[in-house]
Design an enzyme around this catalytic site. Structure first.
Site, mmCIF file in Angstrom:
data_model
loop_
_atom_site.group_PDB
_atom_site.id
_atom_site.type_symbol
_atom_site.label_atom_id
_atom_site.label_comp_id
_atom_site.label_asym_id
_atom_site.label_seq_id
_atom_site.Cartn_x
_atom_site.Cartn_y
_atom_site.Cartn_z
ATOM 1 N N GLY A 108 0.775 -1.242 0.000
ATOM 2 C CA GLY A 108 0.000 0.000 0.000
ATOM 3 C C GLY A 108 0.804 1.288 0.000
ATOM 4 N N TYR A 185 15.180 0.048 -5.045
ATOM 5 C CA TYR A 185 16.558 0.434 -4.782
ATOM 6 C C TYR A 185 16.715 0.643 -3.280
ATOM 7 C CZ TYR A 185 15.736 5.105 -3.195
ATOM 8 O OH TYR A 185 15.352 6.161 -2.416
ATOM 9 N N TYR A 473 8.437 5.916 -7.440
ATOM 10 C CA TYR A 473 8.010 7.216 -6.895
ATOM 11 C C TYR A 473 6.847 7.721 -7.742
ATOM 12 C CZ TYR A 473 12.647 7.620 -4.516
ATOM 13 O OH TYR A 473 13.769 7.466 -3.746
HETATM 14 C C1 LIG Z 1 7.829 5.753 3.147
HETATM 15 C C2 LIG Z 1 8.214 5.176 1.815
HETATM 16 C C3 LIG Z 1 9.536 4.814 1.595
HETATM 17 C C4 LIG Z 1 9.939 4.276 0.369
HETATM 18 N N1 LIG Z 1 11.245 3.911 0.184
HETATM 19 C C5 LIG Z 1 11.621 3.340 -0.997
HETATM 20 C C6 LIG Z 1 12.957 2.891 -1.220
HETATM 21 O O1 LIG Z 1 13.821 3.013 -0.348
HETATM 22 N N2 LIG Z 1 13.265 2.314 -2.410
HETATM 23 C C7 LIG Z 1 12.336 2.154 -3.401
HETATM 24 O O2 LIG Z 1 12.656 1.605 -4.456
HETATM 25 N N3 LIG Z 1 11.066 2.589 -3.223
HETATM 26 C C8 LIG Z 1 10.697 3.155 -2.050
HETATM 27 N N4 LIG Z 1 9.392 3.550 -1.878
HETATM 28 C C9 LIG Z 1 8.441 3.359 -2.984
HETATM 29 C C10 LIG Z 1 7.896 1.942 -3.009
HETATM 30 O O3 LIG Z 1 8.887 1.036 -3.437
HETATM 31 C C11 LIG Z 1 6.716 1.867 -3.963
HETATM 32 O O4 LIG Z 1 5.690 2.689 -3.480
HETATM 33 C C12 LIG Z 1 6.223 0.437 -4.153
HETATM 34 O O5 LIG Z 1 5.364 0.388 -5.256
HETATM 35 C C13 LIG Z 1 5.522 -0.042 -2.912
HETATM 36 O O6 LIG Z 1 5.067 -1.344 -3.026
HETATM 37 P P1 LIG Z 1 3.842 -1.794 -2.086
HETATM 38 O O7 LIG Z 1 3.542 -3.211 -2.401
HETATM 39 O O8 LIG Z 1 4.127 -1.415 -0.682
HETATM 40 O O9 LIG Z 1 2.697 -0.800 -2.572
HETATM 41 P P2 LIG Z 1 1.221 -1.009 -3.280
HETATM 42 O O10 LIG Z 1 0.610 0.311 -3.103
HETATM 43 O O11 LIG Z 1 0.564 -2.183 -2.626
HETATM 44 O O12 LIG Z 1 1.576 -1.340 -4.732
HETATM 45 C C14 LIG Z 1 2.276 -0.451 -5.578
HETATM 46 C C15 LIG Z 1 1.972 -0.762 -7.038
HETATM 47 O O13 LIG Z 1 2.310 -2.120 -7.324
HETATM 48 C C16 LIG Z 1 1.140 -2.870 -7.672
HETATM 49 N N5 LIG Z 1 1.211 -4.149 -6.976
HETATM 50 C C17 LIG Z 1 1.249 -4.336 -5.628
HETATM 51 N N6 LIG Z 1 1.332 -5.632 -5.355
HETATM 52 C C18 LIG Z 1 1.344 -6.290 -6.538
HETATM 53 C C19 LIG Z 1 1.410 -7.665 -6.878
HETATM 54 N N7 LIG Z 1 1.476 -8.624 -5.949
HETATM 55 N N8 LIG Z 1 1.393 -7.996 -8.190
HETATM 56 C C20 LIG Z 1 1.317 -7.031 -9.131
HETATM 57 N N9 LIG Z 1 1.266 -5.717 -8.862
HETATM 58 C C21 LIG Z 1 1.268 -5.350 -7.570
HETATM 59 C C22 LIG Z 1 -0.022 -2.028 -7.204
HETATM 60 O O14 LIG Z 1 -1.197 -2.301 -7.904
HETATM 61 C C23 LIG Z 1 0.497 -0.636 -7.389
HETATM 62 O O15 LIG Z 1 0.388 -0.259 -8.739
HETATM 63 C C24 LIG Z 1 8.984 4.102 -0.657
HETATM 64 C C25 LIG Z 1 7.659 4.466 -0.428
HETATM 65 C C26 LIG Z 1 7.262 5.011 0.785
HETATM 66 C C27 LIG Z 1 5.835 5.408 1.000
#
Ligand SMILES: Cc1cc2nc3c(=O)[nH]c(=O)nc-3n(C[C@H](O)[C@H](O)[C@H](O)COP(=O)(O)OP(=O)(O)OC[C@H]3O[C@@H](n4cnc5c(N)ncnc54)[C@H](O)[C@@H]3O)c2cc1C
Ligand SMILES: *[C@@H]1O[C@H](CO)[C@@H](O)[C@H](O)[C@H]1NC(C)=O
Ligand SMILES: *[C@@H]1O[C@H](CO)[C@@H](O)[C@H](O)[C@H]1NC(C)=O
Ligand SMILES: *[C@@H]1O[C@H](CO)[C@@H](O)[C@H](O)[C@H]1NC(C)=O
Ligand SMILES: *[C@@H]1O[C@H](CO)[C@@H](O)[C@H](O)[C@H]1NC(C)=O
Ligand SMILES: *[C@@H]1O[C@H](CO)[C@@H](O)[C@H](O)[C@H]1NC(C)=O
Length: 531
Positions: A108, A185, A473
């Site tokens: 999320g 990353y 991002y």
């Molecule tokens: C506080 C914070 C710190 C961060 N630090 C970093 C960092 O150090 N390095 C970095 O690279 N990024 C960083 N990010 C960005 C982060 O990597 C992305 O937001 C990433 O998409 C998060 O994945 P999620 O599963 O938590 O998010 P989600 O909101 O669950 O998913 C992100 C996207 O991926 C899709 N998705 C999720 N799960 C799946 C799945 N199982 N199969 C197919 N698609 C899927 C979703 O539909 C959405 O489009 C950071 C973000 C935040 C908020």
């Protein structure tokens, strides 16, 4: 340390019930049991607004209050908290048959909330219950399910070995599902590349609901989901990774300098040297406006937050010979195990128990808007001075500049869908953040406008033609086309920014595996039209 992982806020949000579209929802709900394995009943995984659990679940893994509390964002018709792969397969088959859109959520953290919002009737497939991690130290590999977090991964590796690690994100609550497929990353990027550079296999549910692995999906799809975003191609169930070696002790530091202490010269020098230093060394630059403790005047404090894969004495030799101006002292350095360093980076104080890595959810949400850039050229001093003025004017803002170089220069750009390899000095995020007492959702437009001002002020220094952006991002300002409507001409604009020369290849892969564009969102990859 200023990070979104460590911000306080109390959540206000209301779920508005979606009353229309009952027939397709009913159809979807009735379809689910018919397409899942009865030995793993799906009923307990289905949450509609009628279930008391719904609102809590909806908010649980939704990181950005700007999205979560926006009155213009509609809520899902249902949330499916898959407990078994068959539940996720059923969600695909049934969403397709009943014409509801499917959004996939792992952790999320999506900056624009695309995993839990849509403008058209939709359901959320929530993967957080699928989070097993199986580590095999003998082969130095692991299978990780999509719902596991980076923190859980780090914790479990450390339980098995004190000389292994994995190059992933700095925040410890990121979902592996989304995080890896956007590249992933972290502070070992200069030594080992991105998370996806260390992925060796995957399990993915395709548009027909079939589970495929690297072999059965083929190398084109395997290429696309490493950096192209999994969400355009299917549902990542799990990744198989190759662990990397880390020393028993690593060294971290956080050295801070204000403008009076020469921050501008140091930031100028950092741009030239940080991408060229030892691969074992990663120094993030984090400028933010503060009021000077001695006179209350506004100033910029630049944090040089570093990680060295080795002992402090060797680190000092490296900085003394290449980045003397930083004047790093042994007393600035803290040696610790690699797993302890993951807590340091996530902003926890020295001595925090590593059990904290198992806290899956941030309880300290804020409103934020982030934009990103890649830089191929050094920002001149007058550019930095202009930037500092703007940051001080905005106030609630921080930037993170993450050095490339090292391993990132060596990996061919054709290896994965990530285009930004050799020739990039650093990538940047600009984050404006605020709380309820700083205006909450009502102030969102003003803060977003400020982020656009900052972004346009930096245009002359950032990469151009196209001005590139980092998929993890996510930023809808760089082009988007409604939840249901992937116009190719529009996609070409954001596609070139995220994927540069890889965009067309991604659309060809998409046309092969999902020609009807079932897996879509505001910035997904459309199938290449066949004329
Ligand atoms: C506080 C914070 C710190 C961060 N630090 C970093 C960092 O150090 N390095 C970095 O690279 N990024 C960083 N990010 C960005 C982060 O990597 C992305 O937001 C990433 O998409 C998060 O994945 P999620 O599963 O938590 O998010 P989600 O909101 O669950 O998913 C992100 C996207 O991926 C899709 N998705 C999720 N799960 C799946 C799945 N199982 N199969 C197919 N698609 C899927 C979703 O539909 C959405 O489009 C950071 C973000 C935040 C908020
Ligand atoms: C939600 O409510 C429905 C209908 O009452 C029920 O069948 C289902 O099991 C409930 N879901 C959960 C997770 O309890
Ligand atoms: C604070 O800033 C003002 C304006 O730049 C300057 O005149 C003043 O000397 C500063 N105060 C201190 C204590 O440095
Ligand atoms: C961090 O904690 C360790 C032991 O827990 C201690 O030796 C070290 O000095 C501490 N470092 C700082 C900077 O407080
Ligand atoms: C998508 O883009 C096309 C072409 O620019 C435009 O006609 C259409 O209105 C857009 N749709 C949405 C929902 O923004
Ligand atoms: C979404 O697009 C599909 C075709 O791709 C169409 O059948 C459906 O009516 C659209 N829904 C909305 C709400 O626009």
């Amino acid at each position: 340390m200023m990070s979104l992982c460590s911000k306080l806020f109390i959540l206000f949000s209301s779920i508005s019930l979606v009353t229309s579209q009952h027939s397709s929802l009913d159809h979807f709900l009735q379809c689910l049991p018919l397409h899942s394995n009865p030995s793993n009943p799906i009923a307990n995984a289905i949450h509609t607004p009628n279930n008391a659990s719904f609102q809590h679940l909806y908010e649980l893994h939704a990181v950005n209050l700007r999205i979560l509390s926006s009155p213009s964002k509609s809520k899902p018709l249902a949330i499916i908290t898959a407990r078994h792969a068959s539940h996720a397969q059923a969600a695909v088959v049934c969403a397709k048959r009943s014409g509801v859109q499917l959004r996939i959520r792992s952790g999320g953290h999506d900056y624009e909330g695309l995993s839990y919002t849509s403008d058209v009737p939709f359901v959320v497939l929530d993967m957080f219950n699928l989070r097993s991690i199986k580590i095999d130290i003998v082969s130095e590999t692991a299978w990780i399910q999509a719902g596991a977090t980076t923190g859980e991964l780090y914790y479990q590796i450390a339980e098995k070995s004190d000389v292994h690690g994995f190059p992933s994100g700095i925040c410890t609550t990121l979902g592996i599902g989304g995080h890896f497929s956007g590249g992933g990353y972290g502070n070992m990027m200069r030594k080992y590349g991105l998370s996806i550079d260390n992925v060796v296999d995957v399990r993915l549910i395709d548009v027909d609901g079939t589970i495929r692995n690297r072999k059965t999906m083929g190398e084109d799809v395997f290429w696309a989901i490493r950096g192209g975003g999994g969400t355009s191609f299917g549902i990542i169930l799990s990744w198989k990774i190759k662990l990397v070696r880390v020393p028993r002790k690593v060294t971290v530091f956080n050295v801070q300098r204000t403008l009076d202490q020469g921050a501008t010269d140091l930031a100028y020098r950092w741009q030239q040297i940080a991408p060229k230093m030892s691969k074992d060394l990663f120094i993030r630059l984090q400028p933010e406006p503060i009021s000077d403790a001695t006179n209350g005047n506004k100033t910029i404090r630049v944090s040089f937050i570093g990680q060295f894969l080795g002992r402090a004495r060797r680190l000092i030799q490296e900085t003394d010979s290449k980045f003397q101006e930083l004047d790093l002292q042994l007393s600035d350095c803290n040696e610790m195990s690699w797993v302890e360093s993951t807590l340091f980076w996530a902003g926890y104080p020295n001595g925090t128990s590593i059990d904290t890595l198992l806290q899956r959810v941030q309880d300290n949400k804020v409103f934020f808007k982030t934009k990103s850039d890649f830089y191929k050229k050094v920002i001149p001093k007058q550019g930095l001075e202009m930037l500092w003025e703007l940051l001080m004017e905005i106030g609630n803002v921080f930037m993170q500049l993450n050095p490339h170089g090292g391993r990132m220069e060596e990996i061919s750009e054709s290896e994965t869908a990530v285009a930004q390899r050799a020739g990039y000095l650093f990538k940047t995020q600009y984050t404006i953040h605020w709380t309820e007492s700083e205006g909450g959702i009502g102030a969102a437009d003003g803060y977003v406008e400020m982020s656009r001002r900052l972004y346009s002020a930096m245009a002359r220094y950032a990469s151009s033609n196209p001005r590139e952006a980092f998929l993890n991002y996510r930023d809808l300002d760089i082009g988007s086309n409604g939840s249901n409507d992937t116009d190719f001409a529009v996609a070409r604009v954001y596609g070139a920014k995220y994927f540069n020369q890889h965009f067309l290849r991604l659309t060809r892969v998409k046309a092969m595996v999902d020609p009807d564009n079932f897996f879509k969102n505001e910035q997904s990859i459309p199938p290449l039209p066949s004329y």
